[in-house]
Write an enzyme that holds these catalytic residues in place. Sequence first.
Site, PDB file in Angstrom:
ATOM      1  N   ASN A  61       1.198  -0.670   0.015  1.00  0.00           N
ATOM      2  CA  ASN A  61      -0.067   0.199  -0.340  1.00  0.00           C
ATOM      3  C   ASN A  61       0.411   1.373   0.288  1.00  0.00           C
ATOM      4  O   ASN A  61       1.800   2.002   1.456  1.00  0.00           O
ATOM      5  CB  ASN A  61      -1.099   0.325   1.373  1.00  0.00           C
ATOM      6  CG  ASN A  61      -2.240   1.322   1.739  1.00  0.00           C
ATOM      7  OD1 ASN A  61      -1.840   1.835   0.099  1.00  0.00           O
ATOM      8  ND2 ASN A  61      -2.080   1.288   2.069  1.00  0.00           N
ATOM      9  N   LYS A 107       0.198   4.481  -0.189  1.00  0.00           N
ATOM     10  CA  LYS A 107      -0.629   5.364   0.194  1.00  0.00           C
ATOM     11  C   LYS A 107      -0.590   7.086  -0.767  1.00  0.00           C
ATOM     12  O   LYS A 107      -0.294   6.897  -1.931  1.00  0.00           O
ATOM     13  CB  LYS A 107      -0.294   5.833   1.446  1.00  0.00           C
ATOM     14  CG  LYS A 107       0.530   4.054   2.728  1.00  0.00           C
ATOM     15  CD  LYS A 107      -0.309   4.890   4.505  1.00  0.00           C
ATOM     16  CE  LYS A 107      -0.134   3.832   5.348  1.00  0.00           C
ATOM     17  NZ  LYS A 107       0.236   3.652   6.296  1.00  0.00           N
ATOM     18  N   HIS A 164      -9.489   1.060   4.857  1.00  0.00           N
ATOM     19  CA  HIS A 164      -8.478   1.153   5.577  1.00  0.00           C
ATOM     20  C   HIS A 164      -8.563   1.698   6.900  1.00  0.00           C
ATOM     21  O   HIS A 164      -9.143   3.218   6.333  1.00  0.00           O
ATOM     22  CB  HIS A 164      -7.092   1.853   4.903  1.00  0.00           C
ATOM     23  CG  HIS A 164      -6.332   1.963   5.053  1.00  0.00           C
ATOM     24  ND1 HIS A 164      -5.323   2.189   5.956  1.00  0.00           N
ATOM     25  CD2 HIS A 164      -4.821   1.287   4.686  1.00  0.00           C
ATOM     26  CE1 HIS A 164      -4.437   2.359   5.810  1.00  0.00           C
ATOM     27  NE2 HIS A 164      -3.581   1.139   5.539  1.00  0.00           N
ATOM     28  N   GLU A 175      -5.766  -4.953  10.739  1.00  0.00           N
ATOM     29  CA  GLU A 175      -4.524  -4.246  10.853  1.00  0.00           C
ATOM     30  C   GLU A 175      -5.170  -3.334  11.560  1.00  0.00           C
ATOM     31  O   GLU A 175      -5.383  -2.167  12.044  1.00  0.00           O
ATOM     32  CB  GLU A 175      -4.581  -3.331   9.166  1.00  0.00           C
ATOM     33  CG  GLU A 175      -4.049  -3.630   8.149  1.00  0.00           C
ATOM     34  CD  GLU A 175      -3.340  -2.856   7.382  1.00  0.00           C
ATOM     35  OE1 GLU A 175      -2.490  -2.854   6.490  1.00  0.00           O
ATOM     36  OE2 GLU A 175      -4.697  -2.233   7.004  1.00  0.00           O
ATOM     37  N   GLU A 214      -7.176   4.371   7.908  1.00  0.00           N
ATOM     38  CA  GLU A 214      -6.578   5.846   7.080  1.00  0.00           C
ATOM     39  C   GLU A 214      -8.123   6.341   6.756  1.00  0.00           C
ATOM     40  O   GLU A 214      -8.050   7.392   6.983  1.00  0.00           O
ATOM     41  CB  GLU A 214      -5.113   6.096   6.805  1.00  0.00           C
ATOM     42  CG  GLU A 214      -4.404   6.032   7.376  1.00  0.00           C
ATOM     43  CD  GLU A 214      -3.374   5.590   6.716  1.00  0.00           C
ATOM     44  OE1 GLU A 214      -2.786   5.570   5.443  1.00  0.00           O
ATOM     45  OE2 GLU A 214      -2.284   4.768   7.769  1.00  0.00           O
ATOM     46  N   SER A 235       3.711  -1.865  10.091  1.00  0.00           N
ATOM     47  CA  SER A 235       4.210  -1.963  10.742  1.00  0.00           C
ATOM     48  C   SER A 235       5.549  -3.936   9.712  1.00  0.00           C
ATOM     49  O   SER A 235       5.988  -4.688  10.735  1.00  0.00           O
ATOM     50  CB  SER A 235       4.854  -1.552  11.516  1.00  0.00           C
ATOM     51  OG  SER A 235       4.554  -0.740  12.280  1.00  0.00           O
ATOM     52  N   GLY A 279       1.788   2.061  10.806  1.00  0.00           N
ATOM     53  CA  GLY A 279       4.013   2.908  10.633  1.00  0.00           C
ATOM     54  C   GLY A 279       3.873   3.660  11.685  1.00  0.00           C
ATOM     55  O   GLY A 279       4.471   4.370  11.842  1.00  0.00           O
TER      56      GLY A 279
HETATM   57  C1  PEP Z   1      -1.129   0.241   5.895  1.00  0.00           C
HETATM   58  O1  PEP Z   1      -1.004   1.262   6.241  1.00  0.00           O
HETATM   59  O2  PEP Z   1      -1.819  -0.387   4.956  1.00  0.00           O
HETATM   60  C2  PEP Z   1       0.225  -0.307   7.114  1.00  0.00           C
HETATM   61  C3  PEP Z   1       0.106  -1.566   7.304  1.00  0.00           C
HETATM   62  O3  PEP Z   1       1.075   0.445   6.632  1.00  0.00           O
HETATM   63  P1  PEP Z   1       3.120   0.148   7.641  1.00  0.00           P
HETATM   64  O4  PEP Z   1       3.258  -1.187   7.152  1.00  0.00           O
HETATM   65  O5  PEP Z   1       3.234   1.094   7.052  1.00  0.00           O
HETATM   66  O6  PEP Z   1       2.738  -0.610   9.187  1.00  0.00           O
END
Ligand code: PEP
Length: 254
Positions: free
Chosen positions: A10, A12, A97, A169, A99, A215, A175
Amino acid sequence: MTRKKIVAGNWKMNLDYAEGISLFSEIVNIVRDEKKGDQLAVICAPFIHLNSLAKLGGDTVKIGAQNCHQNESGAYTGETSAKMIKSVGCEYVIIGHSERRQYFAESDELLAQKTVIALQNGLTPLFCIGETLDERNNGTYFEVLKSQLTNGVFGLNAEDFAKIVIAYEPVWAIGTGLTATAEQAQEVHAFIRKEIAAKYDASVADATSILYGGSCNPKNAAELFAQADIDGGLIGGASLKSRDFADIVKTFNA
Ligand code: PEP
């Protein structure tokens, strides 16, 4: 039952057009040379990249969008429809997601509509659920996840549900550099699979790919993906580095 193993990146809101083409070309080259197995590699990119990436990726790296509108078409200035996304060769779309839920106030009910329109247009939704740190700490996370499933995707009939992918998630892990431990992730993935079995049946639950996101990186992917109910990952930060993303894909190498 062998369910699909999937590593989806992703990006973003990162990378201008030239940067996106360059990173994606690197990813395709490494994945083509080094992936051994039937795991799927997917990159979910900003809309402006999708048309070009879909043509560059071929069968090696599939393409997804990060969002779609809930209606088929119409006077929704600035929006992009599932039909448009499909028309450039995309196969996947991230829906829900955290976000989008947090910054764009996307509700479970809206996400349910987006899921339906994505399926009607032949896209595979990567449907995200996850609890906040407060919800984890106060012990309500199972309720939260169950409600996101119930209101987001359990309105689908079994045939349609079988076409979607779930991504767990935890919001506190996205992040932040804080990864759920393999045990924490497995506990939730097993719970999600149990809820799917209760809503549909064991064969639907067995066939559903459930990805972990938060992460995830080349160092922790192997332990996470070795868990019985973890079928791959949704990868944010590490998908912006070709070597890291490809190494996560290679975690599933036979
Ligand atoms: C995401 O945004 O779906 C995600 C898992 O981000 P990160 O791997 O940076 O934590």
